[in-house]
Design an enzyme around this catalytic site. Structure first.
Site, PDB file in Angstrom:
ATOM      1  N   ILE A   3      94.718  55.284  32.723  1.00  0.00           N
ATOM      2  CA  ILE A   3      93.857  56.270  32.060  1.00  0.00           C
ATOM      3  C   ILE A   3      94.475  56.689  30.734  1.00  0.00           C
ATOM      4  CG2 ILE A   3      92.900  57.094  34.238  1.00  0.00           C
ATOM      5  CD1 ILE A   3      94.768  59.544  33.995  1.00  0.00           C
TER       6      ILE A   3
ATOM      7  N   VAL B 251     100.054  57.545  35.535  1.00  0.00           N
ATOM      8  CA  VAL B 251      99.914  56.540  34.484  1.00  0.00           C
ATOM      9  C   VAL B 251      98.782  55.567  34.786  1.00  0.00           C
ATOM     10  CG1 VAL B 251     101.100  54.663  33.265  1.00  0.00           C
ATOM     11  CG2 VAL B 251     102.350  56.733  33.872  1.00  0.00           C
ATOM     12  N   GLU B 252      98.413  55.420  36.054  1.00  0.00           N
ATOM     13  CA  GLU B 252      97.380  54.457  36.427  1.00  0.00           C
ATOM     14  C   GLU B 252      96.014  55.146  36.534  1.00  0.00           C
ATOM     15  OE1 GLU B 252      98.579  51.471  39.376  1.00  0.00           O
ATOM     16  OE2 GLU B 252     100.630  52.247  39.192  1.00  0.00           O
ATOM     17  N   MET B 253      95.649  55.634  37.716  1.00  0.00           N
ATOM     18  CA  MET B 253      94.355  56.295  37.870  1.00  0.00           C
ATOM     19  C   MET B 253      94.442  57.806  37.681  1.00  0.00           C
ATOM     20  SD  MET B 253      92.653  54.121  40.995  1.00  0.00           S
ATOM     21  CE  MET B 253      91.925  52.515  40.684  1.00  0.00           C
TER      22      MET B 253
END
Length: 348
Positions: free
Chosen positions: A112, A154-156
């Protein structure tokens, strides 16, 4: 004077020499004829006696696993669902693209707000055959693996409470979940549905699987010799079984210090040590499976090897202590390219 003295025995000696030469010539000729038919210098595999059942690699089953198809369908939808991320921009399929070998072909994936990850995304294909998930093996199951990206900032960058709230506002999800799970939309049920779909992502019927099943013409001589090198040099010690890996841990840099020679150490390079805090687990990773490897570059946990040739050379040097020739690398890569399978009956 001027005449050579020829003894009476000289003619018989010459006759013996001539007959001997003729005998040697015929012997070599017939030996060459025999061996050229029995063992060609560059034999096609169909010349060879080969039993796939004795090999350290096992072909994938041709039939898909026996799974609840309702969960597979729901899991596929959730796998592509952007609502799993905080800003509705990232889905599982963002990093694990089924039309690209189950990866995103990037060194590090984007999360994201365009944030850059710190480790190369492994393929989701055949992940159900891995004995652990993630490079450092921190998840024992596919269900546990799904928990990671959803909550990783850091991802979703989301949370299960946020995801559930979003899905509950969509009537179609409420209907689907309630028809399969008695308790409706929960974190455990979301994980179960996605994991069930991921277990359906098998890629059987690669050319090498066909060869193992008895089709000796499924691969070429070069590819066959590449497989022989793959075994004789020791690659097979880590890459074997049904997923050609994915079933053990190994240190990156067995023979030579990979990380000492390849730049600044970051947390992702520590491998299992991050989980166990045992110094013996420093730089130890889950060995990746090699199925569809031709489609899943760049390679290694750090994405530092752009091509198959690069990663084979690196593995030869740091894992086996070998300076592989270009010919060796070419043959091994030719073998690796036979490991690309089919999904839903279509070649990847």
């Amino acid at each position: 004077m001027g005449h050579m003295d020829i003894s009476p025995t000289t003619p018989s000696l010459w006759i013996k020499i001539i007959l001997g030469a003729v005998l040697v010539t015929f012997t070599c000729f017939y030996a060459w004829e025999f061996w050229s038919q029995k063992a060609p210098s560059i034999p096609h595999p169909h010349y060879l006696v080969f039993s796939g059942s004795d090999e350290p690699i096992t072909p994938l089953p041709l039939a898909p696993p026996d799974l609840d198809q309702r969960k597979v369908v729901l899991g596929r939808k959730l796998f592509n669902e952007l609502k799993l991320s905080h800003d509705n921009t990232i889905a599982c399929a963002s990093c694990h693209q089924l039309n690209r070998g189950g990866v995103d072909s990037r060194k590090y994936s984007l999360g994201i707000y365009g944030q850059l990850g710190s480790i190369n995304a492994p393929t989701v294909y055949n992940s159900g055959y891995n004995f652990r998930q993630f490079w450092n093996g921190r998840a024992a199951t596919l269900e546990q693996q799904i928990d990671g990206p959803v909550n990783n900032p850091v991802e979703m960058g989301s949370s299960w409470s946020e995801v559930i709230s979003k899905l509950q506002k969509d009537p179609s999800y409420s209907i689907k979940f309630s028809s399969i799970y008695s308790d409706g939309i929960t974190a455990e049920n979301i994980e179960n549905a996605i994991a069930t779909f991921e277990r359906s992502l098998i890629t059987p019927n690669s050319r090498f699987d066909k060869f193992l099943r008895g089709d000796s013409k499924a691969i070429t001589s070069k590819e066959f010799f590449g497989y022989q090198l793959f075994k004789s040099y020791g690659c097979i010690s880590c890459h074997q079984g049904i997923n050609i890996g994915g079933n053990l841990y190994e240190k990156l840099g067995i023979m030579l210090p990979y990380f000492k020679e390849n730049g600044h150490l970051v947390v992702a390079d520590m491998g299992r040590y991050v989980i166990t805090k045992n110094i013996e687990d420093m730089h130890v990773f889950k060995v990746p499976g090699l199925r569809n490897i031709a489609l899943t570059g760049p390679y290694l946990h750090d994405g530092s090897a752009p091509t198959l040739e690069d990663v084979v050379k690196i593995m030869g040097k740091y894992q086996l202590g070998l300076d592989l020739t270009n010919e060796d690398i070419s043959e091994i890569v030719a073998f690796l390219r036979t490991l690309t399978g089919e999904y839903d009956g279509k070649p990847l």
